[in-house]
Design a protein around this motif. Structure first.
Motif, PDB file in Angstrom:
ATOM      1  N   HIS A   1      77.432  14.064  47.692  1.00  0.00           N
ATOM      2  CA  HIS A   1      76.992  13.108  48.720  1.00  0.00           C
ATOM      3  C   HIS A   1      76.521  13.849  49.972  1.00  0.00           C
ATOM      4  O   HIS A   1      75.500  13.486  50.572  1.00  0.00           O
ATOM      5  N   GLU A   2      77.233  14.878  50.355  1.00  0.00           N
ATOM      6  CA  GLU A   2      76.850  15.656  51.540  1.00  0.00           C
ATOM      7  C   GLU A   2      75.511  16.366  51.311  1.00  0.00           C
ATOM      8  O   GLU A   2      74.660  16.404  52.198  1.00  0.00           O
ATOM      9  N   ILE A   3      75.315  16.904  50.109  1.00  0.00           N
ATOM     10  CA  ILE A   3      74.052  17.583  49.809  1.00  0.00           C
ATOM     11  C   ILE A   3      72.887  16.602  49.872  1.00  0.00           C
ATOM     12  O   ILE A   3      71.852  16.878  50.490  1.00  0.00           O
ATOM     13  N   VAL A   4      73.050  15.434  49.247  1.00  0.00           N
ATOM     14  CA  VAL A   4      71.991  14.419  49.258  1.00  0.00           C
ATOM     15  C   VAL A   4      71.723  13.947  50.691  1.00  0.00           C
ATOM     16  O   VAL A   4      70.567  13.798  51.102  1.00  0.00           O
ATOM     17  N   SER A   5      72.777  13.725  51.463  1.00  0.00           N
ATOM     18  CA  SER A   5      72.603  13.293  52.860  1.00  0.00           C
ATOM     19  C   SER A   5      71.828  14.319  53.673  1.00  0.00           C
ATOM     20  O   SER A   5      70.932  13.970  54.446  1.00  0.00           O
ATOM     21  N   ARG A   6      72.173  15.587  53.495  1.00  0.00           N
ATOM     22  CA  ARG A   6      71.473  16.631  54.243  1.00  0.00           C
ATOM     23  C   ARG A   6      70.024  16.786  53.786  1.00  0.00           C
ATOM     24  O   ARG A   6      69.134  17.031  54.598  1.00  0.00           O
ATOM     25  N   ALA A   7      69.783  16.631  52.494  1.00  0.00           N
ATOM     26  CA  ALA A   7      68.404  16.703  51.982  1.00  0.00           C
ATOM     27  C   ALA A   7      67.580  15.564  52.575  1.00  0.00           C
ATOM     28  O   ALA A   7      66.423  15.749  52.981  1.00  0.00           O
ATOM     29  N   HIS A   8      68.169  14.387  52.652  1.00  0.00           N
ATOM     30  CA  HIS A   8      67.490  13.227  53.235  1.00  0.00           C
ATOM     31  C   HIS A   8      67.208  13.463  54.715  1.00  0.00           C
ATOM     32  O   HIS A   8      66.101  13.217  55.202  1.00  0.00           O
ATOM     33  N   HIS A   9      68.208  13.949  55.416  1.00  0.00           N
ATOM     34  CA  HIS A   9      68.052  14.235  56.851  1.00  0.00           C
ATOM     35  C   HIS A   9      66.987  15.303  57.086  1.00  0.00           C
ATOM     36  O   HIS A   9      66.260  15.256  58.088  1.00  0.00           O
ATOM     37  N   ALA A  10      66.870  16.259  56.159  1.00  0.00           N
ATOM     38  CA  ALA A  10      65.866  17.321  56.274  1.00  0.00           C
ATOM     39  C   ALA A  10      64.467  16.828  55.928  1.00  0.00           C
ATOM     40  O   ALA A  10      63.492  17.561  56.070  1.00  0.00           O
ATOM     41  N   GLY A  11      64.373  15.584  55.445  1.00  0.00           N
ATOM     42  CA  GLY A  11      63.074  15.016  55.116  1.00  0.00           C
ATOM     43  C   GLY A  11      62.500  15.476  53.790  1.00  0.00           C
ATOM     44  O   GLY A  11      61.300  15.363  53.563  1.00  0.00           O
ATOM     45  N   LEU A  12      63.362  15.974  52.894  1.00  0.00           N
ATOM     46  CA  LEU A  12      62.869  16.397  51.585  1.00  0.00           C
ATOM     47  C   LEU A  12      62.423  15.182  50.777  1.00  0.00           C
ATOM     48  O   LEU A  12      62.905  14.065  50.985  1.00  0.00           O
ATOM     49  N   ALA A  13      61.511  15.412  49.861  1.00  0.00           N
ATOM     50  CA  ALA A  13      60.852  14.316  49.150  1.00  0.00           C
ATOM     51  C   ALA A  13      61.817  13.415  48.390  1.00  0.00           C
ATOM     52  O   ALA A  13      61.636  12.203  48.354  1.00  0.00           O
ATOM     53  N   GLY A  14      62.838  13.979  47.776  1.00  0.00           N
ATOM     54  CA  GLY A  14      63.769  13.144  47.031  1.00  0.00           C
ATOM     55  C   GLY A  14      64.872  13.968  46.414  1.00  0.00           C
ATOM     56  O   GLY A  14      64.738  15.177  46.224  1.00  0.00           O
ATOM     57  N   ALA A  15      65.978  13.322  46.118  1.00  0.00           N
ATOM     58  CA  ALA A  15      67.119  13.977  45.486  1.00  0.00           C
ATOM     59  C   ALA A  15      67.760  13.007  44.506  1.00  0.00           C
ATOM     60  O   ALA A  15      67.797  11.801  44.760  1.00  0.00           O
TER      61      ALA A  15
END
Length: 115
Positions: free
Chosen positions: A27-41
């Motif tokens: 959950h933390e990895i997905v949240s950080r990826a989202h916050h970083a603006g990555l295309a999708g996780a």
């Protein structure tokens, strides 16, 4: 966002019971990826596997293991993925992180609803 052509796939293999500050690590990895603006996780749950510990984790009914394998997969442009890697240094203390070149054939997000 629309991505086509060369990209990178970041895959983080970890256990379902892995945590970060008492919350699921995935959950933390997905949240950080989202916050970083990555295309999708996406987080995929495995039904059986083993890693560095060589202990088999399985979802079979007679097994006592509940720490099933997970894969967090993130796809974006390579430079954006590489910029995200330092965050994984902080988060992933056990597991496997791999980076693969991929070709995105089609990635189109859903239109956002007008508010």
């Amino acid at each position: 966002m629309k991505i086509e052509g060369p990209a990178a796939r970041l895959t983080i293999f970890l256990g379902e019971d892995d945590t970060w500050h008492h919350k699921p690590l995935y959950h933390e990895i997905v949240s950080r990826a989202h916050h970083a603006g990555l295309a999708g996780a996406s987080v995929l749950r495995g039904i059986e596997g083993y890693g560095a510990s060589s202990r088999i984790h399985t979802s079979r009914l007679l097994s006592l293991s509940e720490d099933l394998p997970l894969a967090v997969i993130i796809v974006d442009q390579e430079d954006r993925i590489r910029a995200f890697l330092p965050q994984l240094d902080e988060l992933v203390t056990e597991g496997l992180v791999i980076l693969d070149p991929v070709e995105v054939i089609r990635y189109v997000g859903r239109p956002t609803a007008a508010r």
